[in-house]
Design a protein around this motif. Sequence first.
Motif, mmCIF file in Angstrom:
data_model
loop_
_atom_site.group_PDB
_atom_site.id
_atom_site.type_symbol
_atom_site.label_atom_id
_atom_site.label_comp_id
_atom_site.label_asym_id
_atom_site.label_seq_id
_atom_site.Cartn_x
_atom_site.Cartn_y
_atom_site.Cartn_z
ATOM 1 N N VAL A 173 13.525 37.042 31.726
ATOM 2 C CA VAL A 173 12.479 36.709 30.943
ATOM 3 C C VAL A 173 11.601 35.956 31.565
ATOM 4 O O VAL A 173 11.986 34.796 32.111
ATOM 5 C CB VAL A 173 12.807 36.135 29.422
ATOM 6 N N THR A 174 10.320 36.278 31.748
ATOM 7 C CA THR A 174 9.314 35.131 32.313
ATOM 8 C C THR A 174 8.356 34.697 31.221
ATOM 9 O O THR A 174 7.998 35.535 30.603
ATOM 10 C CB THR A 174 8.377 36.011 33.416
ATOM 11 N N LYS A 175 8.602 33.202 31.130
ATOM 12 C CA LYS A 175 7.582 32.472 30.243
ATOM 13 C C LYS A 175 6.349 31.949 30.681
ATOM 14 O O LYS A 175 6.271 31.352 31.737
ATOM 15 C CB LYS A 175 8.404 31.848 29.013
ATOM 16 N N PHE A 176 5.076 31.769 29.806
ATOM 17 C CA PHE A 176 4.194 31.090 30.042
ATOM 18 C C PHE A 176 4.505 29.782 29.649
ATOM 19 O O PHE A 176 4.958 29.293 28.763
ATOM 20 C CB PHE A 176 2.766 31.616 29.369
ATOM 21 N N THR A 177 4.266 28.812 30.637
ATOM 22 C CA THR A 177 4.066 27.539 30.507
ATOM 23 C C THR A 177 2.780 26.672 30.307
ATOM 24 O O THR A 177 2.040 26.935 31.181
ATOM 25 C CB THR A 177 5.427 26.787 31.259
ATOM 26 N N LEU A 178 2.709 25.570 29.437
ATOM 27 C CA LEU A 178 1.546 24.828 29.446
ATOM 28 C C LEU A 178 2.129 23.386 29.459
ATOM 29 O O LEU A 178 3.015 22.846 28.725
ATOM 30 C CB LEU A 178 0.642 24.865 28.300
ATOM 31 N N PHE A 202 4.615 22.296 31.417
ATOM 32 C CA PHE A 202 5.886 22.407 31.587
ATOM 33 C C PHE A 202 6.822 22.863 30.319
ATOM 34 O O PHE A 202 8.112 22.846 30.387
ATOM 35 C CB PHE A 202 6.646 21.241 32.596
ATOM 36 N N VAL A 203 5.897 23.292 29.268
ATOM 37 C CA VAL A 203 6.820 23.466 27.989
ATOM 38 C C VAL A 203 6.648 25.038 28.120
ATOM 39 O O VAL A 203 5.464 25.539 27.750
ATOM 40 C CB VAL A 203 6.081 22.990 26.709
ATOM 41 N N PRO A 204 7.513 25.925 27.700
ATOM 42 C CA PRO A 204 7.589 27.258 27.714
ATOM 43 C C PRO A 204 7.099 27.832 26.368
ATOM 44 O O PRO A 204 7.647 27.236 25.281
ATOM 45 C CB PRO A 204 9.043 27.689 27.989
ATOM 46 N N LEU A 205 6.197 28.346 26.338
ATOM 47 C CA LEU A 205 5.407 28.844 25.172
ATOM 48 C C LEU A 205 5.714 30.197 24.774
ATOM 49 O O LEU A 205 6.135 30.279 23.314
ATOM 50 C CB LEU A 205 3.826 28.678 25.251
ATOM 51 N N PHE A 206 5.492 31.299 25.431
ATOM 52 C CA PHE A 206 5.713 32.722 24.805
ATOM 53 C C PHE A 206 6.292 33.325 26.135
ATOM 54 O O PHE A 206 5.663 33.185 27.288
ATOM 55 C CB PHE A 206 4.550 33.194 24.230
ATOM 56 N N PRO A 207 7.024 34.528 25.851
ATOM 57 C CA PRO A 207 7.421 35.418 27.204
ATOM 58 C C PRO A 207 6.028 36.305 27.352
ATOM 59 O O PRO A 207 5.479 36.926 26.392
ATOM 60 C CB PRO A 207 8.385 36.255 26.427
ATOM 61 N N ILE A 208 5.974 36.436 28.705
ATOM 62 C CA ILE A 208 5.039 37.352 29.281
ATOM 63 C C ILE A 208 5.717 38.633 30.033
ATOM 64 O O ILE A 208 4.840 39.645 30.064
ATOM 65 C CB ILE A 208 3.985 36.641 30.101
ATOM 66 N N SER A 209 6.888 38.551 30.180
ATOM 67 C CA SER A 209 7.451 39.730 30.999
ATOM 68 C C SER A 209 8.802 39.563 30.487
ATOM 69 O O SER A 209 9.825 38.542 30.347
ATOM 70 C CB SER A 209 7.246 39.543 32.300
ATOM 71 N N THR A 210 9.709 40.696 30.205
ATOM 72 C CA THR A 210 10.937 40.814 30.155
ATOM 73 C C THR A 210 11.593 42.220 30.812
ATOM 74 O O THR A 210 10.912 43.154 30.533
ATOM 75 C CB THR A 210 11.433 41.053 28.431
ATOM 76 N N LYS A 211 12.523 42.114 31.522
ATOM 77 C CA LYS A 211 12.972 43.107 32.432
ATOM 78 C C LYS A 211 14.529 43.213 32.039
ATOM 79 O O LYS A 211 15.087 41.980 32.342
ATOM 80 C CB LYS A 211 12.692 42.939 33.932
ATOM 81 N N TYR A 212 14.973 44.284 32.304
ATOM 82 C CA TYR A 212 16.560 44.603 32.214
ATOM 83 C C TYR A 212 17.039 45.115 33.584
ATOM 84 O O TYR A 212 16.439 46.108 34.072
ATOM 85 C CB TYR A 212 16.884 45.330 30.996
ATOM 86 N N ALA A 213 18.261 44.918 34.071
ATOM 87 C CA ALA A 213 18.855 45.470 35.377
ATOM 88 C C ALA A 213 20.370 45.536 35.113
ATOM 89 O O ALA A 213 20.943 44.495 34.424
ATOM 90 C CB ALA A 213 18.169 44.664 36.405
ATOM 91 N N THR A 214 21.072 46.420 35.843
ATOM 92 C CA THR A 214 22.370 46.334 36.054
ATOM 93 C C THR A 214 22.504 46.011 37.305
ATOM 94 O O THR A 214 21.829 46.591 38.357
ATOM 95 C CB THR A 214 23.035 47.710 35.943
ATOM 96 N N GLY A 224 10.912 31.309 34.764
ATOM 97 C CA GLY A 224 11.851 32.391 34.765
ATOM 98 C C GLY A 224 13.196 31.913 34.026
ATOM 99 O O GLY A 224 13.758 30.968 34.376
ATOM 100 N N TYR A 225 13.663 33.058 33.262
ATOM 101 C CA TYR A 225 15.177 32.725 32.637
ATOM 102 C C TYR A 225 15.986 34.028 32.951
ATOM 103 O O TYR A 225 15.269 35.270 32.713
ATOM 104 C CB TYR A 225 15.164 32.397 31.139
ATOM 105 N N LEU A 226 17.200 34.060 33.312
ATOM 106 C CA LEU A 226 18.166 34.884 33.597
ATOM 107 C C LEU A 226 19.143 34.952 32.758
ATOM 108 O O LEU A 226 19.940 33.844 32.534
ATOM 109 C CB LEU A 226 18.558 34.848 35.018
ATOM 110 N N TYR A 227 19.277 35.946 31.696
ATOM 111 C CA TYR A 227 20.517 36.032 30.993
ATOM 112 C C TYR A 227 21.341 37.068 31.312
ATOM 113 O O TYR A 227 21.037 38.312 31.341
ATOM 114 C CB TYR A 227 20.226 36.496 29.524
ATOM 115 N N GLN A 228 22.805 36.804 31.512
ATOM 116 C CA GLN A 228 23.725 37.800 31.454
ATOM 117 C C GLN A 228 24.207 37.995 30.049
ATOM 118 O O GLN A 228 24.990 37.503 29.481
ATOM 119 C CB GLN A 228 24.950 37.402 32.544
#
Length: 98
Positions: A35-40, A42-54, A8-12
């Motif tokens: 953003v949650t990315k699929f890893t193979l 330990f290398v992140p390959l592609f995003p599988i989920s993106t969510k936004y929140a305040t 998972g990655y969290l961007y402000q």
Amino acid sequence: MIIFGTKGYLYQLAILTLVCGRCGNPAAHTLRKRVTKFTLFFVPLFPISTKYATQCTFCGAEQNVTKEQADQLLAQGAGAGQPYGQQYGSPQQQPHQH
């Protein structure tokens, strides 16, 4: 042996002044993108989920928003002197999940 998982990655994205729906205070809210990315191996390959929140910085209430709402909030922030799409800091890594 194949090692795979997610990371998972969290961007402000912005800090905006909004009226909180929970406490009713006009306070700073952080707009975040997770953003949650699929890893193979330990290398992140592609995003599988993106969510936004305040999140309200006064009471801590968090509210999920759609991508369209997040884009609209970013555009409103750009009109208030914030550059569109400016990211504050680097992404924060979330615990590795299998």
